[in-house]
Design an enzyme around this catalytic site. Structure first.
Site, PDB file in Angstrom:
ATOM      1  N   ARG A  43      52.629  49.472  35.677  1.00  0.00           N
ATOM      2  CA  ARG A  43      51.820  49.806  34.575  1.00  0.00           C
ATOM      3  C   ARG A  43      50.324  49.912  35.139  1.00  0.00           C
ATOM      4  O   ARG A  43      50.059  49.354  35.976  1.00  0.00           O
ATOM      5  CB  ARG A  43      51.948  49.082  33.223  1.00  0.00           C
ATOM      6  N   SER A 102      45.037  45.963  42.619  1.00  0.00           N
ATOM      7  CA  SER A 102      44.997  45.097  41.747  1.00  0.00           C
ATOM      8  C   SER A 102      45.664  45.354  40.307  1.00  0.00           C
ATOM      9  O   SER A 102      44.857  45.346  39.241  1.00  0.00           O
ATOM     10  CB  SER A 102      43.617  44.181  41.562  1.00  0.00           C
ATOM     11  N   ASP A 104      45.162  40.028  45.782  1.00  0.00           N
ATOM     12  CA  ASP A 104      44.079  39.168  46.285  1.00  0.00           C
ATOM     13  C   ASP A 104      44.305  37.978  46.631  1.00  0.00           C
ATOM     14  O   ASP A 104      43.521  37.477  47.515  1.00  0.00           O
ATOM     15  CB  ASP A 104      43.133  39.521  44.981  1.00  0.00           C
TER      16      ASP A 104
END
Length: 529
Positions: free
Chosen positions: A171, A156, A209
């Protein structure tokens, strides 16, 4: 102006009319199309390389891991083939030093070690077996090495996905900072450490997700048409849906299965309408955005998700407290308070601190229908240090909180409606009696009273949906997308891997046979394996 009149005037500023909802749906669909054609748009429309959804008959034992923040979750999921499953999992905290490690190898070695410990504890019978070998004519070697477990990796953090199990880290967020990992394929980083431990595991899929939510719902609630959308309405918000490949115009760099004619798209809809052409924008929305870590972006999320609703309410409350013309959470004397006391806000109340009002108290306000709002008044004292709030104070708080919550639900309906209309399933005569299934997860849809009811209220007012269309839209909770959903994507990936490998090899065989005037060539893998 009385407190009641002032709170009603404020609540009215959060009203999002039927006309505004319809305008937003049209703009959402326009931005969806734009995102399918090129990169750099408000709606990113990220291809996931997942080209099919389950139907509930899938069987097998798969693994899933979830690195979503400060915890790492390892699961094994036995799909029973009848829409049910058995799940086993462990969860471990990520040591702080590994969140800021010097090398990516340090973190991913820790993750692989947790997978090893899980296998030792729960799958000892498979633990010693790294790979197994199966004879097959569809492989140039005459055999195929098969890992015992295919694994779905829920990661995630922002990644640029270039294949079903390939994605480079853009990032870090959520307190992680390992510069060495940026720009590297996170699946390969994990696989390298798994292989060093000789574990019988292949990282088969990189999972978002929302995609996991879509897959989990489609497995547990199958229908003729399958689930079309998986959505999160919780701390954050996002959605993934099934799109026709013919509508996906921007180039795809990775391999994928073209036979289904579809691909799951991760919309990244939190950034919908950053231009604010159709989104509402009160003075409190402006103040929240200005003080946020990322001003000017994620504008839809800042009006919908649970992370921000409490802060919008807090900013309204602070403005009311500063208004000398309004008696809010203050009394001249005990006679003006129905509890025959005087309201007192402790100096250290979190109401005075940014993010100090938890959105959960809005759920309390929505659920409390007692004559004296005693439950809400108790929570004001417990959570915010507001002692002996008067009934009029609690009523004003509830009215404003409800207006902010209702706006969030109506904006949620915008995204759902746009995607339902995009699929064309409501007007498809072949599926006229089939429900349009939507899988959702998150604290707002699970715990905020009447949130789904308010979504349906807005859906009924949308052109192209209406009363009859809203009846066909089935919004259901899809639990554990990061586990079951990730396992299902690993299953899809395994099937896709087999088809692609077989197609490549058989294609080469046929080409060679043709050039050598041979006629006996294997026609399909199923006939030869």
């Amino acid at each position: 102006m009385t407190l009641e009149a002032q709170s009603a005037a404020i609540a009215a500023q959060f009203d999002y009319t039927d006309d505004q909802v319809n305008s937003a749906v049209n703009e959402f669909r326009r931005q969806m199309t734009e995102g399918l054609e090129k990169d750099g748009t408000s709606l990113s429309q990220i291809p996931t390389y997942v080209t099919g959804v389950p139907n509930g008959t899938e069987k097998g034992l798969y693994m899933a891991v979830d690195l979503g923040g400060t915890n790492f979750r390892v699961c094994s999921i036995q799909l029973n083939g009848d829409t049910t499953f058995n799940l086993t999992f462990t969860k471990v905290a990520i040591p702080r030093k590994l969140m800021v490690a010097k090398t990516a190898q340090e973190l991913f070695a820790f993750l692989a070690k947790q997978i090893e410990l899980f296998l030792q504890k729960h799958h000892e019978d498979h633990f010693e077996q790294h790979v197994r070998r199966r004879m097959t004519m569809s492989s140039p070697d005459g055999y195929k090495d098969e890992h015992v477990f295919r694994l779905g990796f829920t990661f995630s953090f922002p990644v640029q996905q270039v294949g079903i199990n390939k994605g480079t880290l853009i990032r870090w967020t959520k307190g992680f900072d390992i510069p060495d990992a940026v720009g590297k394929d996170v699946c390969a980083l994990l696989q390298d450490e798994i292989d060093k431990l000789h574990l019988p595991v292949k990282v088969a899929a990189l999972v978002n997700d929302t995609v996991g939510t879509l897959m989990a719902r489609s497995y547990s609630s199958p229908g003729k048409t399958g689930t079309v959308l998986g959505a999160i309405f919780g701390t954050g918000t996002n959605g993934a849906y099934v799109e026709k490949l013919s509508n996906l115009k921007k180039p795809l760099s990775g391999e994928y299965d073209k036979t289904t004619g579809e691909m799951v798209i991760n919309t990244e809809w939190g950034s919908f309408d950053n231009q604010l052409s159709v989104l509402p924008n009160t003075a409190w929305d402006v103040a929240l955005d200005k003080a946020s870590p990322n001003p000017g972006i994620q504008m839809y999320e800042k009006r919908v998700s649970g992370m921000f609703l409490g802060e919008i309410l807090r900013l309204v409350i602070i403005d009311l407290l500063k208004d000398p013309k309004v008696s809010f959470f203050k009394d001249e004397n005990s006679s003006s308070n129905d509890w025959k006391s005087t309201t007192n806000i402790v100096s250290e109340s979190s109401i005075y601190t940014q993010w100090g009002l938890d959105t959960a108290i809005m759920s309390v306000a929505a659920a409390d229908n007692t004559p004296e709002l005693s439950t809400l008044r108790g929570e004001l004292e417990k959570q915010l240090g507001i002692y002996s709030a008067g009934l009029d104070d609690a009523q004003a708080f509830k009215a404003i909180a409800n207006a902010i919550g209702r706006r969030s639900a109506r904006l949620s309906a915008v995204a759902i409606a746009a995607i339902v209309l995009q699929t064309g399933k409501l007007t498809d005569p072949a599926n006229a009696d089939e429900p349009i299934d939507i899988g959702v997860d998150g604290s707002l849809v699970e715990h905020y009273p009447y949130f789904r009811d308010m979504i349906y209220e807005a859906l009924r007012a949308i052109d192209g949906i209406g009363e009859e269309g809203a009846k066909r839209i089935r919004i259901g909770i899809a639990k554990d997308g990061s586990g079951v959903g990730a396992a299902l994507i690993a299953l899809v990936a395994a099937g896709m891997e087999k088809r692609l490998t077989t197609a490549d090899y058989l294609g080469e065989l046929r080409s060679n046979a043709k050039s050598n005037n041979l006629t006996v060539v294997p026609e399909d893998d199923a006939a030869q394996d």
